[in-house]
Design a protein around this motif. Sequence first.
Motif, short mmCIF file in Angstrom:
data_model
loop_
_atom_site.label_atom_id
_atom_site.label_comp_id
_atom_site.label_asym_id
_atom_site.label_seq_id
_atom_site.Cartn_x
_atom_site.Cartn_y
_atom_site.Cartn_z
N THR A 67 2.90 6.79 -8.37
CA THR A 67 1.79 5.92 -8.00
C THR A 67 2.24 4.46 -8.03
O THR A 67 3.36 4.13 -8.42
CB THR A 67 0.59 6.09 -8.96
N TRP B 68 8.48 14.77 -1.11
CA TRP B 68 7.22 14.46 -0.44
C TRP B 68 7.29 14.56 1.07
O TRP B 68 6.26 14.65 1.73
CB TRP B 68 6.73 13.08 -0.86
N HIS C 219 2.33 5.15 0.00
CA HIS C 219 2.11 6.40 0.71
C HIS C 219 1.51 7.41 -0.27
O HIS C 219 1.93 7.49 -1.43
CB HIS C 219 3.43 6.91 1.26
N SER C 220 0.56 8.16 0.18
CA SER C 220 -0.10 9.12 -0.70
C SER C 220 0.68 10.44 -0.78
O SER C 220 1.42 10.79 0.14
CB SER C 220 -1.53 9.40 -0.21
N GLY C 221 0.51 11.13 -1.88
CA GLY C 221 1.08 12.46 -2.03
C GLY C 221 2.53 12.50 -2.46
O GLY C 221 3.15 13.57 -2.47
N LYS D 251 0.87 -1.17 0.00
CA LYS D 251 0.00 0.00 0.00
C LYS D 251 0.91 1.22 0.00
O LYS D 251 1.72 1.42 0.91
CB LYS D 251 -0.90 0.01 1.22
N ASP E 40 -4.06 3.41 -7.88
CA ASP E 40 -2.88 4.25 -7.70
C ASP E 40 -2.13 3.99 -6.41
O ASP E 40 -0.98 4.41 -6.26
CB ASP E 40 -3.29 5.73 -7.76
N SER E 41 -2.75 3.29 -5.46
CA SER E 41 -2.11 3.10 -4.17
C SER E 41 -1.84 1.63 -3.81
O SER E 41 -1.30 1.35 -2.74
CB SER E 41 -2.95 3.72 -3.05
#
Length: 561
Positions: free
Chosen positions: A126, A227, A114-116, A112, A158-159
Amino acid sequence: MFRKSLRPRALVGAAALTALALTASACGSSPKPSSNAGGSKSATLTIESNPVSPFTDNFNPFVQTSIAKQVNSTSLIYEPLLQWNITKANSYYPWLADSFTWNTDGTAVTFKMHSGVKWSDGQPLTAKDVAYTFQLMQQNKALNANGLPITGANAADDSTVTITFSSPQYSNIYAISGQTFIVPQHLWSAQADPAHWTDPNPVGSGPYTLDKFSAQGFTLKANPNYWQGAPKVSEVSYPSYVSNTTANQALTSGQLDFAGNYVTNIDQTYVAKDPAHNHYYFPATNTVVLILNVTKAPFNDVKVRQAVSAAVNRTELSQVGETNYEPPATSSSGLLLPEFTDQVPSDLANDLPATSDANKVSQTMTAAGYAKDGSGIWAKNGKEVSFSIEDPSSYTDYFTCATLISQELKPLGFKVSVNGVTPDKWTADLNAGSFDAAIHWGGGGPTAYQQYDNWLDYGTSAAIGQTANGDYGRYNNPTVQSALKAWAGSNDPATISTQLGIVAHAMSTDVPDVVLMYGAGWDAYSTKHFTGWPTKDNSYIDPRPNDPWIEYTVLHLTPVS
Protein backbone atom coordinates in the motif's frame (compact mmCIF):
# COMPACT_ATOMS: atom_id res chain seq x y z
CA MET A 1 -3.00 -7.05 -15.66
CA PHE A 2 0.33 -7.67 -17.33
CA ARG A 3 1.56 -4.42 -18.83
CA LYS A 4 4.09 -5.57 -21.40
CA SER A 5 2.47 -3.74 -24.32
CA LEU A 6 2.06 -0.39 -22.56
CA ARG A 7 3.39 2.51 -24.57
CA PRO A 8 5.74 4.88 -22.73
CA ARG A 9 4.41 8.29 -21.90
CA ALA A 10 6.60 11.11 -23.13
CA LEU A 11 7.28 14.31 -21.25
CA VAL A 12 7.82 16.93 -23.93
CA GLY A 13 10.15 19.64 -22.64
CA ALA A 14 11.02 20.65 -19.12
CA ALA A 15 7.64 22.17 -18.36
CA ALA A 16 6.02 18.83 -18.99
CA LEU A 17 7.72 17.46 -15.89
CA THR A 18 5.13 19.31 -13.88
CA ALA A 19 2.26 19.61 -16.30
CA LEU A 20 1.87 15.96 -17.16
CA ALA A 21 0.96 13.11 -14.89
CA LEU A 22 0.37 9.48 -15.61
CA THR A 23 -3.22 8.45 -16.13
CA ALA A 24 -4.68 5.61 -14.12
CA SER A 25 -5.72 3.64 -17.17
CA ALA A 26 -3.27 1.67 -19.27
CA CYS A 27 -2.46 2.69 -22.84
CA GLY A 28 -2.72 -0.91 -23.84
CA SER A 29 -2.58 -4.30 -22.27
CA SER A 30 -2.01 -7.91 -23.07
CA PRO A 31 -3.10 -11.16 -21.48
CA LYS A 32 -1.34 -12.38 -18.40
CA PRO A 33 1.81 -14.31 -19.25
CA SER A 34 1.49 -18.04 -19.22
CA SER A 35 3.14 -19.86 -16.36
CA ASN A 36 6.02 -22.24 -16.93
CA ALA A 37 5.56 -24.02 -13.66
CA GLY A 38 7.16 -27.13 -15.08
CA GLY A 39 10.54 -25.39 -15.03
CA SER A 40 11.70 -26.50 -18.47
CA LYS A 41 15.33 -25.75 -19.36
CA SER A 42 14.30 -23.22 -21.99
CA ALA A 43 12.38 -21.26 -19.34
CA THR A 44 15.54 -20.73 -17.23
CA LEU A 45 17.09 -17.42 -18.25
CA THR A 46 20.82 -17.21 -17.50
CA ILE A 47 22.18 -13.68 -17.03
CA GLU A 48 25.54 -12.08 -16.35
CA SER A 49 25.90 -8.31 -16.09
CA ASN A 50 29.02 -7.96 -13.97
CA PRO A 51 31.82 -10.46 -13.31
CA VAL A 52 31.85 -10.96 -9.53
CA SER A 53 33.30 -13.86 -7.57
CA PRO A 54 32.58 -15.10 -4.99
CA PHE A 55 29.02 -13.99 -4.26
CA THR A 56 28.15 -12.68 -0.79
CA ASP A 57 24.64 -13.33 0.54
CA ASN A 58 23.33 -9.74 0.62
CA PHE A 59 20.19 -8.55 -1.18
CA ASN A 60 19.72 -5.17 0.52
CA PRO A 61 18.23 -2.98 -2.26
CA PHE A 62 19.76 0.21 -0.84
CA VAL A 63 23.37 -0.93 -0.44
CA GLN A 64 25.69 -0.51 -3.42
CA THR A 65 27.94 -3.39 -2.35
CA SER A 66 25.14 -5.97 -2.03
CA ILE A 67 25.35 -8.81 -4.53
CA ALA A 68 21.94 -7.85 -5.92
CA LYS A 69 23.25 -4.37 -6.72
CA GLN A 70 26.52 -5.66 -8.14
CA VAL A 71 24.92 -8.09 -10.58
CA ASN A 72 21.83 -5.92 -11.23
CA SER A 73 19.14 -8.28 -10.02
CA THR A 74 17.48 -5.95 -7.51
CA SER A 75 14.60 -4.92 -9.76
CA LEU A 76 13.57 -8.53 -10.32
CA ILE A 77 12.77 -8.66 -6.59
CA TYR A 78 12.01 -5.05 -5.62
CA GLU A 79 10.28 -2.50 -7.85
CA PRO A 80 10.16 1.27 -8.44
CA LEU A 81 7.07 3.43 -8.73
CA LEU A 82 7.56 4.04 -12.46
CA GLN A 83 9.61 2.37 -15.20
CA TRP A 84 11.62 4.86 -17.27
CA ASN A 85 12.88 4.23 -20.80
CA ILE A 86 16.02 6.36 -20.79
CA THR A 87 16.80 5.53 -24.44
CA LYS A 88 14.07 8.04 -25.28
CA ALA A 89 14.02 11.44 -23.63
CA ASN A 90 11.53 11.69 -20.78
CA SER A 91 9.47 8.56 -21.46
CA TYR A 92 8.11 6.28 -18.77
CA TYR A 93 5.56 3.57 -17.96
CA PRO A 94 3.09 3.31 -15.04
CA TRP A 95 4.22 0.64 -12.59
CA LEU A 96 3.58 0.44 -8.85
CA ALA A 97 2.12 3.91 -9.29
CA ASP A 98 -0.54 4.74 -11.85
CA SER A 99 -0.05 8.51 -11.74
CA PHE A 100 1.80 11.37 -10.10
CA THR A 101 1.20 15.09 -9.62
CA TRP A 102 3.35 17.89 -8.26
CA ASN A 103 2.25 20.68 -5.97
CA THR A 104 2.54 24.24 -7.28
CA ASP A 105 6.21 24.78 -6.36
CA GLY A 106 7.66 21.30 -6.89
CA THR A 107 8.31 20.59 -3.21
CA ALA A 108 5.82 17.74 -2.97
CA VAL A 109 4.86 14.92 -5.30
CA THR A 110 1.79 12.73 -4.85
CA PHE A 111 1.51 9.23 -6.29
CA LYS A 112 -1.68 7.25 -6.84
CA MET A 113 -0.83 3.61 -6.34
CA HIS A 114 -1.90 0.69 -8.50
CA SER A 115 -4.45 -1.46 -6.72
CA GLY A 116 -4.10 -5.16 -5.97
CA VAL A 117 -0.29 -5.25 -5.61
CA LYS A 118 1.04 -7.80 -3.14
CA TRP A 119 4.38 -8.55 -1.56
CA SER A 120 5.84 -11.94 -2.33
CA ASP A 121 4.74 -13.13 1.12
CA GLY A 122 1.14 -12.39 0.15
CA GLN A 123 0.61 -9.23 2.18
CA PRO A 124 -0.76 -6.17 0.36
CA LEU A 125 1.54 -3.38 -0.79
CA THR A 126 0.00 0.00 0.00
CA ALA A 127 0.90 3.67 -0.01
CA LYS A 128 2.02 3.21 3.60
CA ASP A 129 4.93 1.04 2.39
CA VAL A 130 5.95 3.77 -0.04
CA ALA A 131 5.81 6.39 2.70
CA TYR A 132 7.86 4.15 4.95
CA THR A 133 10.51 3.61 2.26
CA PHE A 134 11.05 7.35 1.83
CA GLN A 135 11.00 7.89 5.60
CA LEU A 136 13.70 5.23 5.87
CA MET A 137 15.81 7.13 3.32
CA GLN A 138 15.19 10.40 5.14
CA GLN A 139 16.38 8.95 8.44
CA ASN A 140 19.38 7.02 7.04
CA LYS A 141 21.64 8.99 4.70
CA ALA A 142 23.45 5.81 3.67
CA LEU A 143 20.17 4.52 2.19
CA ASN A 144 19.47 7.74 0.26
CA ALA A 145 21.48 6.86 -2.86
CA ASN A 146 20.42 9.95 -4.81
CA GLY A 147 20.73 12.43 -1.98
CA LEU A 148 17.07 13.43 -2.17
CA PRO A 149 16.27 16.29 0.27
CA ILE A 150 13.31 14.44 1.79
CA THR A 151 11.49 16.21 4.60
CA GLY A 152 8.61 13.78 4.99
CA ALA A 153 6.37 11.13 3.46
CA ASN A 154 2.76 10.52 4.32
CA ALA A 155 0.10 8.08 3.15
CA ALA A 156 -3.32 9.72 3.12
CA ASP A 157 -4.88 6.31 2.51
CA ASP A 158 -3.85 2.95 1.06
CA SER A 159 -3.61 4.33 -2.47
CA THR A 160 -2.28 7.89 -2.04
CA VAL A 161 1.19 8.90 -0.87
CA THR A 162 2.88 12.30 -0.82
CA ILE A 163 6.62 12.85 -0.48
CA THR A 164 7.83 16.30 0.52
CA PHE A 165 11.21 17.95 -0.03
CA SER A 166 13.10 20.93 1.33
CA SER A 167 13.45 22.36 -2.19
CA PRO A 168 11.72 21.90 -5.57
CA GLN A 169 12.61 18.54 -7.14
CA TYR A 170 11.06 18.53 -10.62
CA SER A 171 14.24 17.27 -12.30
CA ASN A 172 14.65 14.50 -9.73
CA ILE A 173 11.43 12.70 -10.69
CA TYR A 174 13.52 9.93 -12.28
CA ALA A 175 15.45 9.34 -9.05
CA ILE A 176 12.31 9.58 -6.94
CA SER A 177 10.11 7.30 -9.02
CA GLY A 178 12.48 5.23 -11.13
CA GLN A 179 15.54 4.59 -8.97
CA THR A 180 13.97 4.06 -5.56
CA PHE A 181 12.99 0.49 -4.74
CA ILE A 182 9.97 0.16 -2.44
CA VAL A 183 10.35 -2.14 0.58
CA PRO A 184 7.74 -3.71 2.92
CA GLN A 185 7.27 -1.85 6.17
CA HIS A 186 6.12 -4.96 8.02
CA LEU A 187 9.58 -6.51 7.64
CA TRP A 188 11.98 -3.59 7.41
CA SER A 189 10.61 -1.78 10.45
CA ALA A 190 11.92 -4.65 12.58
CA GLN A 191 15.54 -4.01 11.52
CA ALA A 192 17.62 -2.05 13.99
CA ASP A 193 20.30 -1.21 11.42
CA PRO A 194 18.75 -1.27 7.93
CA ALA A 195 21.90 0.10 6.25
CA HIS A 196 23.82 -3.01 7.28
CA TRP A 197 21.05 -5.60 7.09
CA THR A 198 21.93 -8.24 4.50
CA ASP A 199 18.29 -9.04 3.66
CA PRO A 200 19.12 -12.71 3.00
CA ASN A 201 15.51 -13.73 2.30
CA PRO A 202 14.19 -10.71 0.40
CA VAL A 203 10.47 -10.07 0.20
CA GLY A 204 9.59 -7.73 -2.64
CA SER A 205 6.78 -6.94 -5.05
CA GLY A 206 8.73 -7.99 -8.14
CA PRO A 207 8.22 -10.97 -10.43
CA TYR A 208 10.82 -13.19 -8.72
CA THR A 209 11.87 -14.46 -5.31
CA LEU A 210 15.18 -15.94 -4.19
CA ASP A 211 15.30 -19.68 -4.69
CA LYS A 212 18.85 -20.94 -4.12
CA PHE A 213 22.05 -19.13 -3.15
CA SER A 214 25.72 -20.07 -3.02
CA ALA A 215 29.04 -18.28 -3.42
CA GLN A 216 29.09 -19.52 -7.03
CA GLY A 217 25.68 -18.17 -8.00
CA PHE A 218 22.00 -17.90 -7.21
CA THR A 219 18.67 -18.56 -8.86
CA LEU A 220 15.39 -16.70 -8.72
CA LYS A 221 12.00 -18.35 -9.18
CA ALA A 222 8.72 -16.87 -10.34
CA ASN A 223 6.79 -15.05 -7.63
CA PRO A 224 3.37 -16.78 -7.34
CA ASN A 225 1.86 -13.59 -5.91
CA TYR A 226 3.15 -11.27 -8.62
CA TRP A 227 0.56 -8.58 -9.27
CA GLN A 228 0.94 -8.69 -13.07
CA GLY A 229 0.58 -12.47 -13.24
CA ALA A 230 3.27 -15.12 -13.36
CA PRO A 231 6.13 -14.19 -15.71
CA LYS A 232 6.69 -16.44 -18.71
CA VAL A 233 10.31 -16.89 -17.68
CA SER A 234 9.93 -19.25 -14.75
CA GLU A 235 13.50 -19.11 -13.46
CA VAL A 236 16.44 -16.69 -13.65
CA SER A 237 20.00 -17.83 -12.97
CA TYR A 238 22.96 -15.61 -12.05
CA PRO A 239 26.24 -17.57 -12.16
CA SER A 240 29.45 -16.18 -10.71
CA TYR A 241 32.41 -15.35 -12.98
CA VAL A 242 35.84 -14.10 -11.99
CA SER A 243 36.39 -11.83 -15.00
CA ASN A 244 35.08 -10.56 -18.31
CA THR A 245 37.18 -13.27 -19.94
CA THR A 246 35.47 -16.18 -18.21
CA ALA A 247 32.05 -14.58 -18.56
CA ASN A 248 32.58 -14.02 -22.28
CA GLN A 249 33.73 -17.61 -22.70
CA ALA A 250 30.40 -18.66 -21.20
CA LEU A 251 28.60 -16.27 -23.54
CA THR A 252 30.30 -17.45 -26.71
CA SER A 253 29.84 -21.10 -25.77
CA GLY A 254 26.08 -20.63 -25.41
CA GLN A 255 25.86 -20.84 -21.60
CA LEU A 256 24.44 -17.32 -21.24
CA ASP A 257 21.24 -15.90 -22.66
CA PHE A 258 21.88 -12.30 -21.67
CA ALA A 259 25.16 -10.54 -20.87
CA GLY A 260 26.33 -7.01 -20.20
CA ASN A 261 30.08 -7.04 -20.76
CA TYR A 262 32.55 -5.59 -23.18
CA VAL A 263 33.27 -8.33 -25.76
CA THR A 264 36.30 -8.06 -28.03
CA ASN A 265 35.42 -8.35 -31.75
CA ILE A 266 31.88 -9.39 -30.90
CA ASP A 267 30.89 -9.99 -34.52
CA GLN A 268 33.54 -12.67 -34.85
CA THR A 269 33.70 -14.05 -31.33
CA TYR A 270 29.96 -14.17 -30.64
CA VAL A 271 27.62 -13.39 -33.53
CA ALA A 272 29.47 -15.53 -36.09
CA LYS A 273 29.17 -18.62 -33.87
CA ASP A 274 25.38 -18.60 -34.31
CA PRO A 275 24.25 -15.75 -36.60
CA ALA A 276 20.63 -16.87 -36.45
CA HIS A 277 20.42 -16.41 -32.67
CA ASN A 278 23.36 -14.38 -31.35
CA HIS A 279 22.86 -10.62 -31.37
CA TYR A 280 23.99 -7.42 -29.67
CA TYR A 281 22.75 -3.87 -29.26
CA PHE A 282 25.20 -1.30 -27.87
CA PRO A 283 23.49 2.12 -27.72
CA ALA A 284 25.37 5.03 -26.12
CA THR A 285 23.92 5.23 -22.61
CA ASN A 286 26.47 7.09 -20.48
CA THR A 287 29.71 9.06 -20.53
CA VAL A 288 32.75 7.20 -19.20
CA VAL A 289 35.01 9.28 -16.96
CA LEU A 290 38.19 9.05 -14.94
CA ILE A 291 36.96 9.94 -11.46
CA LEU A 292 39.51 11.99 -9.52
CA ASN A 293 39.69 12.15 -5.74
CA VAL A 294 39.90 15.91 -5.32
CA THR A 295 40.42 15.76 -1.55
CA LYS A 296 44.11 14.91 -1.76
CA ALA A 297 47.23 15.42 -3.84
CA PRO A 298 47.73 15.52 -6.69
CA PHE A 299 44.07 16.08 -7.63
CA ASN A 300 43.36 18.76 -5.06
CA ASP A 301 45.16 20.99 -7.59
CA VAL A 302 42.84 21.92 -10.47
CA LYS A 303 45.84 22.53 -12.76
CA VAL A 304 46.94 18.91 -12.38
CA ARG A 305 43.40 17.80 -13.21
CA GLN A 306 43.38 19.98 -16.32
CA ALA A 307 46.80 18.69 -17.39
CA VAL A 308 45.80 15.05 -16.96
CA SER A 309 42.73 15.64 -19.12
CA ALA A 310 44.95 17.17 -21.82
CA ALA A 311 47.37 14.23 -21.59
CA VAL A 312 44.83 11.47 -22.20
CA ASN A 313 44.69 9.94 -25.67
CA ARG A 314 40.96 9.35 -26.02
CA THR A 315 41.25 7.91 -29.50
CA GLU A 316 43.60 5.20 -28.26
CA LEU A 317 41.27 4.36 -25.39
CA SER A 318 38.39 4.05 -27.84
CA GLN A 319 40.23 2.02 -30.46
CA VAL A 320 42.39 -0.22 -28.27
CA GLY A 321 40.65 -0.33 -24.92
CA GLU A 322 37.10 -0.53 -26.25
CA THR A 323 37.73 -1.77 -29.83
CA ASN A 324 35.74 1.16 -31.27
CA TYR A 325 32.50 0.36 -29.41
CA GLU A 326 32.79 3.55 -27.36
CA PRO A 327 33.64 6.72 -29.35
CA PRO A 328 36.10 9.23 -27.88
CA ALA A 329 34.38 12.09 -26.06
CA THR A 330 34.53 15.40 -27.90
CA SER A 331 33.10 17.86 -25.35
CA SER A 332 34.58 18.66 -21.95
CA SER A 333 31.01 19.25 -20.75
CA GLY A 334 30.66 15.49 -20.40
CA LEU A 335 27.15 15.58 -21.84
CA LEU A 336 26.22 12.32 -23.53
CA LEU A 337 26.32 12.60 -27.31
CA PRO A 338 24.43 12.44 -29.54
CA GLU A 339 21.49 12.38 -27.08
CA PHE A 340 22.18 15.84 -25.62
CA THR A 341 23.99 17.46 -28.54
CA ASP A 342 21.62 20.41 -28.67
CA GLN A 343 22.30 21.18 -25.00
CA VAL A 344 26.11 21.44 -25.22
CA PRO A 345 27.24 25.08 -24.74
CA SER A 346 28.70 26.30 -28.04
CA ASP A 347 32.14 27.04 -26.58
CA LEU A 348 32.38 23.48 -25.23
CA ALA A 349 31.53 21.72 -28.48
CA ASN A 350 34.43 19.69 -29.89
CA ASP A 351 36.88 21.23 -27.41
CA LEU A 352 38.55 17.99 -26.27
CA PRO A 353 41.72 16.84 -28.07
CA ALA A 354 41.36 13.46 -29.78
CA THR A 355 44.91 12.53 -28.76
CA SER A 356 47.39 13.71 -26.12
CA ASP A 357 48.17 17.43 -26.22
CA ALA A 358 51.75 17.56 -24.92
CA ASN A 359 52.07 21.32 -25.39
CA LYS A 360 49.00 22.05 -23.31
CA VAL A 361 50.22 19.67 -20.59
CA SER A 362 53.58 21.44 -20.42
CA GLN A 363 52.06 24.92 -20.47
CA THR A 364 49.53 24.10 -17.75
CA MET A 365 51.98 22.42 -15.40
CA THR A 366 54.72 25.01 -15.87
CA ALA A 367 52.35 27.93 -15.29
CA ALA A 368 51.20 26.25 -12.08
CA GLY A 369 54.77 26.13 -10.75
CA TYR A 370 55.64 22.51 -11.51
CA ALA A 371 58.95 21.43 -13.04
CA LYS A 372 60.26 18.04 -14.09
CA ASP A 373 62.72 16.45 -11.67
CA GLY A 374 65.66 14.23 -12.43
CA SER A 375 63.32 11.34 -13.19
CA GLY A 376 61.33 13.38 -15.70
CA ILE A 377 58.33 13.60 -13.36
CA TRP A 378 56.46 16.82 -12.69
CA ALA A 379 57.17 17.95 -9.13
CA LYS A 380 56.50 20.94 -6.88
CA ASN A 381 58.08 21.64 -3.50
CA GLY A 382 59.90 18.33 -3.82
CA LYS A 383 56.71 16.28 -4.24
CA GLU A 384 56.17 14.36 -7.47
CA VAL A 385 52.82 14.17 -9.24
CA SER A 386 52.07 10.52 -8.62
CA PHE A 387 48.81 8.62 -8.49
CA SER A 388 47.20 5.23 -9.00
CA ILE A 389 44.24 4.30 -11.20
CA GLU A 390 42.14 1.67 -9.43
CA ASP A 391 39.81 -0.58 -11.44
CA PRO A 392 38.78 -4.22 -11.32
CA SER A 393 41.24 -6.42 -13.22
CA SER A 394 38.21 -8.55 -14.11
CA TYR A 395 36.75 -5.61 -16.07
CA THR A 396 39.18 -6.23 -18.89
CA ASP A 397 38.26 -3.16 -20.95
CA TYR A 398 38.51 -0.72 -18.05
CA PHE A 399 41.72 -2.34 -16.85
CA THR A 400 43.17 -2.05 -20.35
CA CYS A 401 42.13 1.60 -20.52
CA ALA A 402 43.71 2.28 -17.12
CA THR A 403 46.93 0.68 -18.34
CA LEU A 404 46.82 2.74 -21.52
CA ILE A 405 46.36 5.97 -19.56
CA SER A 406 49.34 5.13 -17.36
CA GLN A 407 51.44 4.52 -20.48
CA GLU A 408 50.20 7.70 -22.16
CA LEU A 409 50.91 9.91 -19.17
CA LYS A 410 54.35 8.61 -18.20
CA PRO A 411 56.33 10.22 -21.09
CA LEU A 412 54.43 13.46 -20.41
CA GLY A 413 55.77 13.65 -16.86
CA PHE A 414 53.25 11.87 -14.66
CA LYS A 415 54.01 8.92 -12.38
CA VAL A 416 50.99 6.64 -12.78
CA SER A 417 50.43 3.09 -11.59
CA VAL A 418 47.50 0.76 -12.13
CA ASN A 419 45.87 -1.05 -9.22
CA GLY A 420 43.84 -4.08 -10.29
CA VAL A 421 41.33 -5.02 -7.60
CA THR A 422 38.16 -7.03 -7.20
CA PRO A 423 34.80 -5.40 -8.03
CA ASP A 424 33.91 -5.54 -4.32
CA LYS A 425 37.00 -3.60 -3.29
CA TRP A 426 36.62 -1.13 -6.14
CA THR A 427 33.03 -0.35 -5.15
CA ALA A 428 33.92 -0.12 -1.46
CA ASP A 429 36.91 2.16 -2.14
CA LEU A 430 34.85 4.46 -4.35
CA ASN A 431 32.14 4.65 -1.70
CA ALA A 432 34.69 5.40 1.02
CA GLY A 433 36.88 7.76 -1.02
CA SER A 434 39.87 5.43 -0.59
CA PHE A 435 41.33 5.85 -4.07
CA ASP A 436 43.26 8.30 -6.24
CA ALA A 437 41.52 7.82 -9.59
CA ALA A 438 39.20 5.26 -11.17
CA ILE A 439 37.60 4.74 -14.57
CA HIS A 440 33.85 4.49 -14.12
CA TRP A 441 30.69 4.75 -16.17
CA GLY A 442 28.63 7.88 -15.67
CA GLY A 443 25.08 8.16 -14.49
CA GLY A 444 22.41 7.98 -17.16
CA GLY A 445 18.86 9.17 -17.21
CA PRO A 446 16.08 10.76 -19.21
CA THR A 447 17.63 14.25 -18.91
CA ALA A 448 21.13 15.73 -18.66
CA TYR A 449 20.46 16.51 -15.00
CA GLN A 450 20.99 12.88 -14.01
CA GLN A 451 24.50 12.88 -15.49
CA TYR A 452 25.66 15.89 -13.55
CA ASP A 453 23.84 14.97 -10.36
CA ASN A 454 25.69 11.65 -10.29
CA TRP A 455 29.10 13.26 -10.81
CA LEU A 456 28.87 16.56 -8.98
CA ASP A 457 26.09 16.61 -6.38
CA TYR A 458 27.86 16.77 -3.03
CA GLY A 459 24.57 15.84 -1.41
CA THR A 460 25.12 12.30 -2.69
CA SER A 461 28.69 12.24 -1.40
CA ALA A 462 30.10 11.80 2.10
CA ALA A 463 33.18 12.49 4.17
CA ILE A 464 36.21 10.31 3.47
CA GLY A 465 35.64 6.94 5.11
CA GLN A 466 31.87 7.25 4.99
CA THR A 467 29.65 5.82 2.28
CA ALA A 468 28.99 7.97 -0.78
CA ASN A 469 26.32 7.12 -3.34
CA GLY A 470 27.58 9.56 -5.97
CA ASP A 471 30.22 12.28 -6.40
CA TYR A 472 32.79 9.67 -5.39
CA GLY A 473 35.62 12.17 -5.91
CA ARG A 474 34.13 14.39 -3.17
CA TYR A 475 33.93 17.49 -5.40
CA ASN A 476 32.19 20.29 -3.50
CA ASN A 477 31.64 23.52 -5.41
CA PRO A 478 28.98 25.80 -3.86
CA THR A 479 28.24 27.40 -7.23
CA VAL A 480 27.60 23.99 -8.78
CA GLN A 481 25.51 22.86 -5.81
CA SER A 482 23.40 25.99 -6.14
CA ALA A 483 23.00 25.47 -9.89
CA LEU A 484 21.97 21.84 -9.46
CA LYS A 485 19.46 22.85 -6.81
CA ALA A 486 18.00 25.57 -9.04
CA TRP A 487 17.92 23.17 -11.99
CA ALA A 488 16.10 20.48 -10.03
CA GLY A 489 13.64 23.04 -8.77
CA SER A 490 12.62 24.59 -12.07
CA ASN A 491 10.30 23.68 -14.90
CA ASP A 492 11.26 26.76 -16.91
CA PRO A 493 13.36 25.87 -20.02
CA ALA A 494 15.33 29.13 -19.88
CA THR A 495 16.25 28.65 -16.23
CA ILE A 496 17.24 25.04 -16.85
CA SER A 497 19.43 26.08 -19.80
CA THR A 498 21.18 28.69 -17.66
CA GLN A 499 21.88 26.27 -14.81
CA LEU A 500 23.05 23.57 -17.22
CA GLY A 501 25.54 26.05 -18.66
CA ILE A 502 26.93 26.83 -15.21
CA VAL A 503 27.39 23.15 -14.39
CA ALA A 504 28.79 22.25 -17.82
CA HIS A 505 31.42 24.97 -17.62
CA ALA A 506 32.42 23.86 -14.12
CA MET A 507 32.83 20.33 -15.44
CA SER A 508 35.05 21.73 -18.19
CA THR A 509 37.24 24.11 -16.18
CA ASP A 510 37.37 22.40 -12.76
CA VAL A 511 37.69 18.88 -14.26
CA PRO A 512 36.40 16.99 -11.19
CA ASP A 513 36.21 14.01 -13.57
CA VAL A 514 38.17 13.55 -16.79
CA VAL A 515 35.74 12.92 -19.64
CA LEU A 516 36.90 9.93 -21.71
CA MET A 517 34.36 8.21 -23.98
CA TYR A 518 30.68 7.82 -24.75
CA GLY A 519 29.92 4.53 -23.06
CA ALA A 520 28.13 1.70 -24.77
CA GLY A 521 25.19 0.00 -23.15
CA TRP A 522 26.57 -3.54 -23.27
CA ASP A 523 23.81 -5.90 -24.35
CA ALA A 524 24.55 -9.28 -25.89
CA TYR A 525 21.62 -11.67 -26.13
CA SER A 526 20.53 -14.94 -27.69
CA THR A 527 17.15 -15.66 -29.25
CA LYS A 528 17.77 -19.41 -29.11
CA HIS A 529 15.73 -19.88 -25.93
CA PHE A 530 13.88 -16.54 -25.57
CA THR A 531 12.36 -13.94 -27.86
CA GLY A 532 11.07 -10.42 -27.24
CA TRP A 533 14.34 -8.56 -26.66
CA PRO A 534 14.67 -4.77 -27.04
CA THR A 535 16.40 -3.90 -30.31
CA LYS A 536 17.54 -0.81 -32.18
CA ASP A 537 14.26 -0.86 -34.09
CA ASN A 538 12.16 -1.56 -30.99
CA SER A 539 13.93 0.19 -28.13
CA TYR A 540 11.11 -0.17 -25.62
CA ILE A 541 13.55 0.03 -22.68
CA ASP A 542 17.26 0.48 -22.01
CA PRO A 543 18.52 -2.89 -23.28
CA ARG A 544 21.27 -3.47 -20.71
CA PRO A 545 20.88 -6.27 -18.15
CA ASN A 546 21.01 -3.60 -15.44
CA ASP A 547 18.69 -2.23 -12.79
CA PRO A 548 16.05 -0.95 -12.95
CA TRP A 549 15.37 -1.75 -16.61
CA ILE A 550 16.14 -5.46 -16.58
CA GLU A 551 12.77 -6.25 -15.01
CA TYR A 552 10.92 -4.68 -17.92
CA THR A 553 13.00 -6.66 -20.43
CA VAL A 554 12.57 -9.98 -18.65
CA LEU A 555 8.80 -9.49 -18.47
CA HIS A 556 8.78 -9.09 -22.26
CA LEU A 557 10.57 -12.37 -22.90
CA THR A 558 8.83 -15.51 -24.12
CA PRO A 559 10.50 -18.93 -24.01
CA VAL A 560 10.95 -20.64 -27.36
CA SER A 561 8.82 -23.75 -27.30
